[in-house]
Design an enzyme around this catalytic site. Structure first.
Site, PDB file in Angstrom:
ATOM      1  N   GLU A 174      10.606  10.377  -8.468  1.00 28.02           N
ATOM      2  CA  GLU A 174      10.528  10.091  -6.837  1.00 28.02           C
ATOM      3  C   GLU A 174      11.492  10.893  -7.227  1.00 28.02           C
ATOM      4  OE1 GLU A 174       9.227   8.509  -4.404  1.00 28.02           O
ATOM      5  OE2 GLU A 174       7.490   8.357  -5.844  1.00 28.02           O
ATOM      6  N   HIS A 250      13.566   3.108  -3.127  1.00 30.33           N
ATOM      7  CA  HIS A 250      14.400   3.858  -3.858  1.00 30.33           C
ATOM      8  C   HIS A 250      15.758   3.044  -4.332  1.00 30.33           C
ATOM      9  CE1 HIS A 250      11.352   7.231  -2.041  1.00 30.33           C
ATOM     10  NE2 HIS A 250      11.408   7.506  -3.389  1.00 30.33           N
ATOM     11  N   CYS A 371      18.443  10.165   2.115  1.00 34.01           N
ATOM     12  CA  CYS A 371      17.492  11.232   1.516  1.00 34.01           C
ATOM     13  C   CYS A 371      17.452  11.989   2.238  1.00 34.01           C
ATOM     14  CB  CYS A 371      15.965  10.188   2.780  1.00 34.01           C
ATOM     15  SG  CYS A 371      15.904   8.238   2.433  1.00 34.01           S
TER      16      CYS A 371
END
Length: 448
Positions: A174, A250, A371
């Site tokens: 990720e 995450h 993000c």
């Protein structure tokens, strides 16, 4: 040689919509199928970039992807002209069309993992595009991500680019959302901190029961090998499976680090004491003084952390050595979180100031300030080698806001995704954007 950390923020794409595609991301699922405002989303992101630039931080911009992804729809059996492909998908498999329209590439913390030259064996900055294979709508991003990053960081003398890891569950990667780097100075050798949710092959590591763990230990280890990192400069840690099941998909939703500081929630990790000791020991051997700031669950629950995105913040080092925390408006709206932050600032610690930004359009889809940016530590020579067209300036900000106003819709619903005109609008906008950012031909419609 002077070094700095550059934040390259993702520019929100023209098809920004609330598809509710990210299982395990509470905000994404909660706002599914609401109407979005792509223009507002892009302008909110640009406003944050401009503000950081004006504060003296070097700020860059990372271009969005072509959507709808007609080539992917063709690979799934839809045929005809582009318009026919879109209309067939809308009629026969709307979820596939929605996924192929996702603007999730705006969250460029997932675009790649980056290791600066001070850490790598060959003395170059290394990029590994993330395969993002846990979610279909994100797994289609890495080919374009690689081309865009290659156009931004083109000189092979300074930059090395690696293809995404094998697109299988055992190597789920990720990107930088599960990677943090600690260092005394951005130009000195540091310690790279890889956080994983599960192991693909070692059953000793517990796994979450409700939501998927997207990052594997094996993927993190592979990236470290590809980047030529030394064992003394790497720490691997496991995310707490219980917080993954609480919506922490995450690590950057429950912890953020910068310089010598880790800001994290009490429930973020397994074996926290051992992990902190390892970080302190390894950074100490490299001349650093590791510091950790633990947010107690008694003051901020995991639920409040997820709702507010307290930890999906940007922790930035200012010229005087103190740190600035960039948080979304939702932190101020949460009484417990805001009370904690006021106490943190008044305590006289290393985090000296909190600044709040309105990123509602991104937040409603499950992505906050952290993000939206990919961090790249660069020395002066490397920074000079970056494509200058992607470095934010006042004129570039003005140009991009005009570009957004010209090309973006102010409302987008699921039914709008079936409109073939949306693809034309997106391609027209991106073709112009590549000229603005001096990227060359990076999109499939420009190459094929």
């Amino acid at each position: 040689m002077k070094s700095c950390e550059v934040n390259f923020d993702g520019l929100v794409g023209p098809t920004h919509n609330y598809g509710g595609l990210s299982y395990g991301n509470v905000a994404s699922q909660s706002n599914s199928q609401q109407s979005s405002n792509p223009r507002e989303a892009a302008l909110q992101g640009l406003a944050k970039m401009k503000a950081l630039m004006e504060m003296g931080f070097v700020q860059g911009v990372l271009a969005p992807q072509e959507r709808p992804d007609v080539a992917t729809l063709r690979s799934l059996g839809f045929v005809g002209t582009d318009a026919q492909v879109i209309q067939q998908a809308a009629k026969q498999a709307m979820p596939l069309l929605v996924a192929s329209c996702s603007a999730s590439s705006m969250w460029v913390a997932n675009a790649a993992t980056v290791s600066p030259s001070a850490d790598t064996e060959d003395g170059r900055v290394h990029f590994t595009a993330a395969n993002l294979n846990c979610k279909y709508h994100r797994s289609i991003e890495h080919p374009t991500s690689s081309r865009v990053l290659g156009a931004m960081f083109a000189e092979q003398k300074h930059f090395a680019h690696h293809a995404a890891l094998p697109a299988v569950a055992q190597f789920g990667d990720e990107g930088a959302a599960n990677h943090t780097r600690f260092c005394r100075d951005y130009g000195e050798a540091g310690v790279e901190f890889f956080v994983f949710g599960r192991s693909a092959f070692d059953t000793r590591y517990p796994a979450p029961q409700k939501y998927p763990a997207r990052q594997t230990l094996e993927a993190s280890q592979a990236v470290a090998r590809l980047h030529g990192l030394q064992d003394e400069g790497v720490v691997f840690a496991q995310q707490n499976p219980a917080v993954i099941d609480a919506g922490v998909f995450h690590n950057d939703v429950i912890a953020v680090g910068n310089g010598e500081v880790l800001f994290y929630h009490e429930d973020a990790f397994l074996n926290t004491g051992k992990m902190l000791g390892e970080l302190q020991g390894k950074l100490g051997k490299r001349g650093g003084n590791f510091q950790s700031i633990c947010v107690p669950r008694a003051q901020v629950s995991v639920e409040d952390a997820v709702r507010s995105y307290l930890f999906n913040s940007q922790l930035l080092t200012r010229a005087d050595g103190s740190m600035l925390l960039i948080v979304p408006q939702e932190c101020r709206s949460n009484e417990r979180v805001w009370q904690y932050l006021q106490g943190l600032i008044s305590s006289g610690g290393v985090i000296a100031e909190v600044k709040v930004f309105d990123l509602k359009q991104s937040m409603q889809n499950g992505g906050g300030p952290a993000c939206l940016r990919l961090r790249v530590a660069l020395n002066e020579t490397e920074l000079a080698a970056v494509n200058p067209g992607v470095i934010m300036t006042a004129p570039l900000y003005d140009t991009l806001t005009q570009w957004v106003d010209k090309h973006y819709r102010d409302s987008l619903s699921e039914t709008d995704l079936a409109d073939p005109q949306l693809l034309i609008e997106c391609r027209t906008a991106l073709d112009e954007l590549t000229q603005i950012l001096k990227l060359g031909s990076v999109y499939p419609f420009q190459i094929n």
